[in-house]
Scaffold this active site. Sequence first.
Site, PDB file in Angstrom:
ATOM      1  N   LYS A   1       0.824  -1.220   0.000  1.00  0.00           N
ATOM      2  CA  LYS A   1       0.000   0.000   0.000  1.00  0.00           C
ATOM      3  C   LYS A   1       0.853   1.263   0.000  1.00  0.00           C
ATOM      4  O   LYS A   1       0.543   2.223  -0.708  1.00  0.00           O
ATOM      5  CB  LYS A   1      -0.948  -0.007   1.210  1.00  0.00           C
ATOM      6  CG  LYS A   1      -1.989  -1.109   1.165  1.00  0.00           C
ATOM      7  CD  LYS A   1      -3.058  -0.948   2.234  1.00  0.00           C
ATOM      8  CE  LYS A   1      -2.532  -1.055   3.648  1.00  0.00           C
ATOM      9  NZ  LYS A   1      -2.017  -2.417   3.965  1.00  0.00           N
ATOM     10  N   ARG A  38      11.221  -1.403  10.873  1.00  0.00           N
ATOM     11  CA  ARG A  38      10.241  -1.176  11.931  1.00  0.00           C
ATOM     12  C   ARG A  38      10.334  -2.257  13.003  1.00  0.00           C
ATOM     13  O   ARG A  38      10.585  -3.419  12.699  1.00  0.00           O
ATOM     14  CB  ARG A  38       8.828  -1.150  11.338  1.00  0.00           C
ATOM     15  CG  ARG A  38       8.496   0.142  10.646  1.00  0.00           C
ATOM     16  CD  ARG A  38       7.224   0.096   9.834  1.00  0.00           C
ATOM     17  NE  ARG A  38       6.136  -0.693  10.425  1.00  0.00           N
ATOM     18  CZ  ARG A  38       4.932  -0.768   9.875  1.00  0.00           C
ATOM     19  NH1 ARG A  38       4.661  -0.125   8.755  1.00  0.00           N
ATOM     20  NH2 ARG A  38       3.990  -1.486  10.443  1.00  0.00           N
ATOM     21  N   ARG A  88      11.473  -5.198   4.320  1.00  0.00           N
ATOM     22  CA  ARG A  88      11.045  -3.804   4.166  1.00  0.00           C
ATOM     23  C   ARG A  88      11.959  -2.854   4.926  1.00  0.00           C
ATOM     24  O   ARG A  88      12.417  -3.137   6.027  1.00  0.00           O
ATOM     25  CB  ARG A  88       9.597  -3.663   4.661  1.00  0.00           C
ATOM     26  CG  ARG A  88       9.022  -2.282   4.479  1.00  0.00           C
ATOM     27  CD  ARG A  88       7.518  -2.309   4.620  1.00  0.00           C
ATOM     28  NE  ARG A  88       7.040  -2.772   5.921  1.00  0.00           N
ATOM     29  CZ  ARG A  88       5.753  -2.919   6.227  1.00  0.00           C
ATOM     30  NH1 ARG A  88       4.827  -2.665   5.317  1.00  0.00           N
ATOM     31  NH2 ARG A  88       5.389  -3.346   7.420  1.00  0.00           N
ATOM     32  N   ARG A 133      -0.678  -9.478  13.028  1.00  0.00           N
ATOM     33  CA  ARG A 133      -1.297  -8.430  12.210  1.00  0.00           C
ATOM     34  C   ARG A 133      -2.129  -9.028  11.082  1.00  0.00           C
ATOM     35  O   ARG A 133      -3.195  -8.502  10.728  1.00  0.00           O
ATOM     36  CB  ARG A 133      -0.213  -7.512  11.646  1.00  0.00           C
ATOM     37  CG  ARG A 133       0.380  -6.592  12.703  1.00  0.00           C
ATOM     38  CD  ARG A 133       1.712  -6.028  12.294  1.00  0.00           C
ATOM     39  NE  ARG A 133       1.627  -5.168  11.142  1.00  0.00           N
ATOM     40  CZ  ARG A 133       2.683  -4.810  10.408  1.00  0.00           C
ATOM     41  NH1 ARG A 133       3.879  -5.272  10.708  1.00  0.00           N
ATOM     42  NH2 ARG A 133       2.537  -4.010   9.390  1.00  0.00           N
ATOM     43  N   ARG A 164      -9.828   0.553   8.923  1.00  0.00           N
ATOM     44  CA  ARG A 164      -9.372  -0.829   9.072  1.00  0.00           C
ATOM     45  C   ARG A 164     -10.468  -1.757   9.569  1.00  0.00           C
ATOM     46  O   ARG A 164     -10.227  -2.948   9.724  1.00  0.00           O
ATOM     47  CB  ARG A 164      -8.176  -0.883  10.031  1.00  0.00           C
ATOM     48  CG  ARG A 164      -6.933  -0.255   9.437  1.00  0.00           C
ATOM     49  CD  ARG A 164      -5.722  -0.502  10.287  1.00  0.00           C
ATOM     50  NE  ARG A 164      -4.517   0.002   9.644  1.00  0.00           N
ATOM     51  CZ  ARG A 164      -3.300  -0.100  10.153  1.00  0.00           C
ATOM     52  NH1 ARG A 164      -3.143  -0.674  11.335  1.00  0.00           N
ATOM     53  NH2 ARG A 164      -2.253   0.384   9.512  1.00  0.00           N
TER      54      ARG A 164
END
Length: 221
Positions: free
Chosen positions: A13, A158, A125, A169, A90
């Site tokens: 995203k 992160r 990431r 998640r 969400r």
Amino acid sequence: MRIILLGPPGVGKGTYARFISEKYNLANISIGNMIRNFLLNNNDLLLTKKLSNFINKGNMIPDHITFKIMKTRLSNIDCNKGFLLDGFPRNIVQAHILKREKIHINIILELYVPNNEIIKRIIGRRIHLPSGRTYHIVFNPPKIKNRDDITGEKLITRTDDNIITINNRLKEYLKQTKPLIKYYKKKFVKKNFLYKKINNTTSIKEVQNKIDKILKNFKKF
């Protein structure tokens, strides 16, 4: 255009939100980046600790806190000509909050990637925290290793980008966010509302071309 990007964490995203906002000059509003910046600049230590616990465990932050941060951003003048929401809503409650506050959405883009591929993507990431720019060590590497392409500043991993938190998640997404797909698909039959599911297992350029074609056709309506 008022766009929502839907899809599980790690689906891409952030990458395509950046592309869309630059191509169509839309405010790019990432609730994840906003909350992380809020934590860095907030003086309320108790609230900071509370929010950090939610994030580090892969749990969703309470709706009223999330929307308070979001609403402040949507009041900025740059949102008057359109915006893109990445990471909000969400769940159904948040979608109803948008409706109650008369924040009308007309485009939903759902990105899809299989779960095993999502885990690979999240582990690799890298983030430029001040801007929210997202990279990947394999799929979208920076020009200089571990450095942001624009500022040259160091990229970070992160704290919640780990296997345990990622699985939590993904479970939260299935439980909370998946029902949003049914919610917005029902609106698809209405005039001037677009819902598109996009396979994000191909190259970034191919997906960008798909998105660009979808949005250009919508603007003709």
